[in-house]
Scaffold this motif. Structure first.
Motif, PDB file in Angstrom:
ATOM      1  N   ASP A   1      -2.340  13.891 -15.962  1.00  0.00           N
ATOM      2  CA  ASP A   1      -1.782  12.857 -15.077  1.00  0.00           C
ATOM      3  C   ASP A   1      -2.143  13.229 -13.647  1.00  0.00           C
ATOM      4  O   ASP A   1      -1.921  14.366 -13.229  1.00  0.00           O
ATOM      5  N   ASP A   2      -2.710  12.276 -12.913  1.00  0.00           N
ATOM      6  CA  ASP A   2      -3.105  12.555 -11.535  1.00  0.00           C
ATOM      7  C   ASP A   2      -1.905  12.589 -10.592  1.00  0.00           C
ATOM      8  O   ASP A   2      -1.997  13.111  -9.492  1.00  0.00           O
ATOM      9  N   ASP A   3      -0.753  12.056 -11.040  1.00  0.00           N
ATOM     10  CA  ASP A   3       0.470  12.068 -10.233  1.00  0.00           C
ATOM     11  C   ASP A   3       1.188  13.397 -10.500  1.00  0.00           C
ATOM     12  O   ASP A   3       1.736  13.614 -11.577  1.00  0.00           O
TER      13      ASP A   3
ATOM     14  N   LEU B   1      -2.558   6.415 -18.476  1.00  0.00           N
ATOM     15  CA  LEU B   1      -3.621   5.445 -18.713  1.00  0.00           C
ATOM     16  C   LEU B   1      -4.486   5.288 -17.467  1.00  0.00           C
ATOM     17  O   LEU B   1      -5.699   5.410 -17.527  1.00  0.00           O
ATOM     18  N   ARG B   2      -3.845   5.005 -16.338  1.00  0.00           N
ATOM     19  CA  ARG B   2      -4.598   4.717 -15.119  1.00  0.00           C
ATOM     20  C   ARG B   2      -4.732   5.967 -14.258  1.00  0.00           C
ATOM     21  O   ARG B   2      -3.749   6.472 -13.730  1.00  0.00           O
ATOM     22  N   MET B   3      -5.967   6.435 -14.155  1.00  0.00           N
ATOM     23  CA  MET B   3      -6.263   7.594 -13.321  1.00  0.00           C
ATOM     24  C   MET B   3      -7.618   7.357 -12.663  1.00  0.00           C
ATOM     25  O   MET B   3      -8.479   6.688 -13.244  1.00  0.00           O
ATOM     26  N   PRO B   4      -7.811   7.899 -11.469  1.00  0.00           N
ATOM     27  CA  PRO B   4      -9.117   7.742 -10.824  1.00  0.00           C
ATOM     28  C   PRO B   4     -10.186   8.547 -11.563  1.00  0.00           C
ATOM     29  O   PRO B   4      -9.886   9.556 -12.187  1.00  0.00           O
ATOM     30  N   GLY B   5     -11.411   8.080 -11.508  1.00  0.00           N
ATOM     31  CA  GLY B   5     -12.522   8.794 -12.137  1.00  0.00           C
ATOM     32  C   GLY B   5     -12.691   8.440 -13.595  1.00  0.00           C
ATOM     33  O   GLY B   5     -13.642   7.779 -13.982  1.00  0.00           O
TER      34      GLY B   5
END
Length: 197
Positions: free
Chosen positions: A5-7, A50-54
């Motif tokens: 998770d990017d967060d 689900l939603r992550m940059p890259g």
């Protein structure tokens, strides 16, 4: 047990939840970070946003599948997006969970995935044992096995390989011994299980 998770706050919260259930999760800030350190010996499951940059969660599942990874993947999203949920399931996600989720819901899904991974690891180990048996055969024994799998009799095998029926019997006995088969039906089952037919 792997969390992507990017967060950072969301990742830390999820890691704490999993640790509270007696698990030892590792966290990654991106799909690329996980893939860069991936080891085929890893056991457990992947929980990814689900939603992550890259690279998003669906792309991560696809990349893991391309690496023959057998870790089940749970996809978490804060955005109710039915089409992406379908994409995740088609890619092979074991589960798709929307935020906010109940802790027990996620833990139940993780426990199920851990059981599935244990079963997959056991099945893979069993298949590798069977493959090693096939690999122990000499080239001629393998030819005899292939003809047995075609349903050929000793007489037909002898004619096809230009050897005597007695020699076929010797090779056949060697094949049965190396494959650890007590009957023709068991030999067929083992050979099919090894993916060698």
């Amino acid at each position: 047990m792997f969390v992507v998770d990017d967060d950072e706050a969301a990742r830390d919260s999820l890691l704490a939840l999993l640790k509270s259930d007696g698990l030892r999760p590792r966290g990654f800030a991106s799909a690329h970070d996980l893939l860069a350190t991936y080891d085929a010996e890893w056991r457990g499951c992947v929980v990814t946003d689900l939603r992550m940059p890259g690279m998003d969660g669906v792309e991560l599942i696809q990349a893991l599948k391309a690496m023959a990874c057998i870790l089940p993947t749970i996809v978490i999203t804060g955005h109710a997006d039915v089409s992406r949920a379908v994409d995740a399931m088609k890619a092979g996600a074991a589960d798709f969970i929307e935020k906010p989720y109940e802790s027990e819901q996620l833990l139940r899904s993780v426990r199920g995935c851990l059981e599935d991974n244990d079963a997959a690891v056991d099945a893979n180990a069993a298949r590798l044992r069977l493959v090693r048996r096939v690999e122990s055969l000499t080239a001629r024994e393998r030819q005899v096995l292939d003809l047995i799998m075609e349903g050929a009799s000793n007489k037909v095998i002898a004619a096809r390989l230009s050897i005597s029926p007695r020699t076929v019997e010797i090779y056949r006995a060697n094949v049965m011994s190396k494959m650890r088969a007590d009957s023709l039906s068991e030999l067929i089952r083992i050979t099919l299980g090894a993916g060698a037919a």
